[in-house]
Write an enzyme that holds these catalytic residues in place. Structure first.
Site, PDB file in Angstrom:
ATOM      1  N   VAL A  20      44.580  32.628  39.576  1.00 40.54           N
ATOM      2  CA  VAL A  20      43.170  32.647  39.195  1.00 40.54           C
ATOM      3  C   VAL A  20      42.623  34.048  39.429  1.00 40.54           C
ATOM      4  O   VAL A  20      42.969  34.700  40.423  1.00 40.54           O
ATOM      5  CB  VAL A  20      42.367  31.637  40.038  1.00 40.54           C
ATOM      6  CG1 VAL A  20      40.879  31.685  39.699  1.00 40.54           C
ATOM      7  CG2 VAL A  20      42.907  30.227  39.842  1.00 40.54           C
ATOM      8  N   CYS A  21      41.770  34.478  38.517  1.00 40.56           N
ATOM      9  CA  CYS A  21      41.074  35.753  38.643  1.00 40.56           C
ATOM     10  C   CYS A  21      42.106  36.885  38.709  1.00 40.56           C
ATOM     11  O   CYS A  21      43.089  36.862  37.981  1.00 40.56           O
ATOM     12  CB  CYS A  21      40.141  35.704  39.853  1.00 40.56           C
ATOM     13  SG  CYS A  21      38.844  36.950  39.863  1.00 40.56           S
ATOM     14  N   THR A  22      41.916  37.847  39.583  1.00 39.86           N
ATOM     15  CA  THR A  22      42.842  38.975  39.647  1.00 39.86           C
ATOM     16  C   THR A  22      44.164  38.619  40.319  1.00 39.86           C
ATOM     17  O   THR A  22      45.049  39.473  40.409  1.00 39.86           O
ATOM     18  CB  THR A  22      42.198  40.186  40.354  1.00 39.86           C
ATOM     19  OG1 THR A  22      41.740  39.774  41.639  1.00 39.86           O
ATOM     20  CG2 THR A  22      41.039  40.741  39.527  1.00 39.86           C
ATOM     21  N   THR A  40      42.804  37.271  32.920  1.00 33.69           N
ATOM     22  CA  THR A  40      42.366  37.580  34.272  1.00 33.69           C
ATOM     23  C   THR A  40      40.854  37.744  34.241  1.00 33.69           C
ATOM     24  O   THR A  40      40.218  37.567  33.194  1.00 33.69           O
ATOM     25  CB  THR A  40      43.062  38.854  34.810  1.00 33.69           C
ATOM     26  OG1 THR A  40      42.777  38.985  36.204  1.00 33.69           O
ATOM     27  CG2 THR A  40      42.618  40.106  34.077  1.00 33.69           C
ATOM     28  N   GLY A  71      40.766  33.011  34.159  1.00 36.46           N
ATOM     29  CA  GLY A  71      39.873  34.170  34.258  1.00 36.46           C
ATOM     30  C   GLY A  71      39.206  34.292  35.611  1.00 36.46           C
ATOM     31  O   GLY A  71      39.868  34.314  36.641  1.00 36.46           O
TER      32      GLY A  71
END
Length: 111
Positions: A20-22, A40, A71
């Site tokens: 998730v995310c970065t 991302t 993202g």
């Protein structure tokens, strides 16, 4: 360093991995996103493009079978519910979403 190597080892052993995310940058550092669709956090899309990933910046969630990416932080809820649906079916995922009072945002981009 150690985290990308550990993720790669688990994936090589047959595990499905998700970020998730970065956290997707860790998957990229592990070599797991080379040529694969991924997403991302919007603030790191340019960095992800430099890794060789097939960036799907329009997606909130990307399911490429044994590697999944999401993202920003809240898209992690969609990722979790998507995994519940993959493993236990849509009815269970819908019940979980209702229980946590969350309205699912988008369908996954599936390669």
């Amino acid at each position: 360093g150690a985290v990308p190597r550990a993720v790669a080892a688990h994936h090589d052993a047959g595990a499905t991995v998700a970020a998730v995310c970065t956290g997707g940058m860790l998957l990229a550092a592990a070599g797991l996103l080379d040529g694969r669709p991924a997403v991302t956090h919007a603030g790191a899309v340019a960095d992800l493009r430099e890794t060789g990933a097939d960036v799907r910046d329009e997606a909130r969630l990307v399911d490429d079978g044994d590697v999944l990416t999401a993202g920003g932080v809240t898209s992690g809820l969609d990722l979790a519910l998507h995994l519940v649906e993959r493993e236990a079916g849509a009815a269970v995922a819908d019940r979980v979403a209702t229980t946590i009072e969350y309205e699912r945002q988008h369908e996954a981009y599936t390669a």
